[in-house]
Write an enzyme that holds these catalytic residues in place. Structure first.
Site, PDB file in Angstrom:
ATOM      1  N   ILE A  17      26.792  62.515 -32.630  1.00  0.00           N
ATOM      2  CA  ILE A  17      27.872  63.154 -33.373  1.00  0.00           C
ATOM      3  C   ILE A  17      27.587  63.046 -34.857  1.00  0.00           C
ATOM      4  O   ILE A  17      26.922  62.129 -35.314  1.00  0.00           O
ATOM      5  CB  ILE A  17      29.244  62.506 -33.058  1.00  0.00           C
ATOM      6  N   SER A  18      28.075  64.002 -35.603  1.00  0.00           N
ATOM      7  CA  SER A  18      28.003  63.947 -37.052  1.00  0.00           C
ATOM      8  C   SER A  18      29.257  63.250 -37.560  1.00  0.00           C
ATOM      9  O   SER A  18      30.239  63.103 -36.837  1.00  0.00           O
ATOM     10  CB  SER A  18      27.938  65.357 -37.638  1.00  0.00           C
ATOM     11  N   THR A  19      29.237  62.818 -38.802  1.00  0.00           N
ATOM     12  CA  THR A  19      30.401  62.162 -39.383  1.00  0.00           C
ATOM     13  C   THR A  19      31.600  63.097 -39.309  1.00  0.00           C
ATOM     14  O   THR A  19      31.522  64.261 -39.688  1.00  0.00           O
ATOM     15  CB  THR A  19      30.125  61.781 -40.854  1.00  0.00           C
ATOM     16  N   GLY A  20      32.701  62.608 -38.794  1.00  0.00           N
ATOM     17  CA  GLY A  20      33.920  63.411 -38.702  1.00  0.00           C
ATOM     18  C   GLY A  20      33.870  64.466 -37.608  1.00  0.00           C
ATOM     19  O   GLY A  20      34.702  65.353 -37.567  1.00  0.00           O
ATOM     20  N   ASP A  21      32.900  64.367 -36.717  1.00  0.00           N
ATOM     21  CA  ASP A  21      32.728  65.342 -35.649  1.00  0.00           C
ATOM     22  C   ASP A  21      33.894  65.241 -34.659  1.00  0.00           C
ATOM     23  O   ASP A  21      34.228  64.173 -34.183  1.00  0.00           O
ATOM     24  CB  ASP A  21      31.409  65.047 -34.922  1.00  0.00           C
TER      25      ASP A  21
END
Length: 196
Positions: A17-21
């Site tokens: 996941i990406s940050t804030g995903d």
């Protein structure tokens, strides 16, 4: 004839996941729902080469296990990266399965899935060859224009003459380098003709 991996071990999940995903929970839910007994999760962008949990899952997997991802783009940063990872899994006799997305039928434990990845691997090899050919053509064009690749030379002819004079006076390579404001290894290579 490609070797077909029979899933005899565990289904292991990998999520990225990406940050804030917002898809983090969706990935976890899908992997648990598919029967994954353990999930490794990285929080990094696809461009980030540092994915410690991917390294951990690749080390964790055993023959007969199947690595499971939510979508294909969660695993590889590029086509070449993806094929490299899947080829490694195949060499370890580990299967690979994608749960959702356009390629959700990819399951390398089946003949169809392995055939698909052989085609993808051939495309990745073709892409590597194209990159190499373009690089070589670019270097040849630069050379034809009188440009030289590699690091620029730090010492010009005048500096080399000055370094030789200092060396003839008994100065050390370190002292010469300090006087000229360059690295000692550069001075050594210039005065001894050693390639660096």
């Amino acid at each position: 004839m490609p070797k077909i991996i029979k899933p005899t071990g565990q289904l292991i999940g990998y999520a990225r996941i990406s940050t804030g995903d917002q898809e983090a929970q969706s990935q976890r839910d899908a992997l648990v729902g598919a029967g994954c007994v353990r999930i490794f999760e990285d929080q990094a962008s696809g461009k980030n080469a540092d994915r410690p949990e991917l390294a951990a899952v690749l080390d964790y997997l055993r023959e007969g296990d199947t690595l499971c991802v939510w979508k294909l783009d969660r695993l590889g940063r590029s086509l070449i990266d993806l094929v490299t990872i899947v080829d490694r899994l195949h060499r370890q006799s580990v299967g690979f399965k994608v749960l959702t997305g356009a390629l959700s039928t990819v399951d390398t434990t089946s003949a169809d899935g392995r055939l698909f990845f052989q085609i993808v691997a051939a495309m990745a090899e073709f892409e590597r060859a194209l990159i190499k050919d373009r690089t070589m053509a670019g270097l040849a064009a630069a050379k034809a224009q009188g440009k030289v690749g590699g690091r620029p030379k730090v010492m010009d002819v005048k500096m080399i003459e000055q370094a030789r004079e200092l060396k003839s006076e008994g100065k050390s390579y370190g002292a010469i380098a300090k006087t000229l404001g360059i690295g000692q290894a550069t001075v050594y290579r210039a005065l001894t003709g050693t390639a660096g």
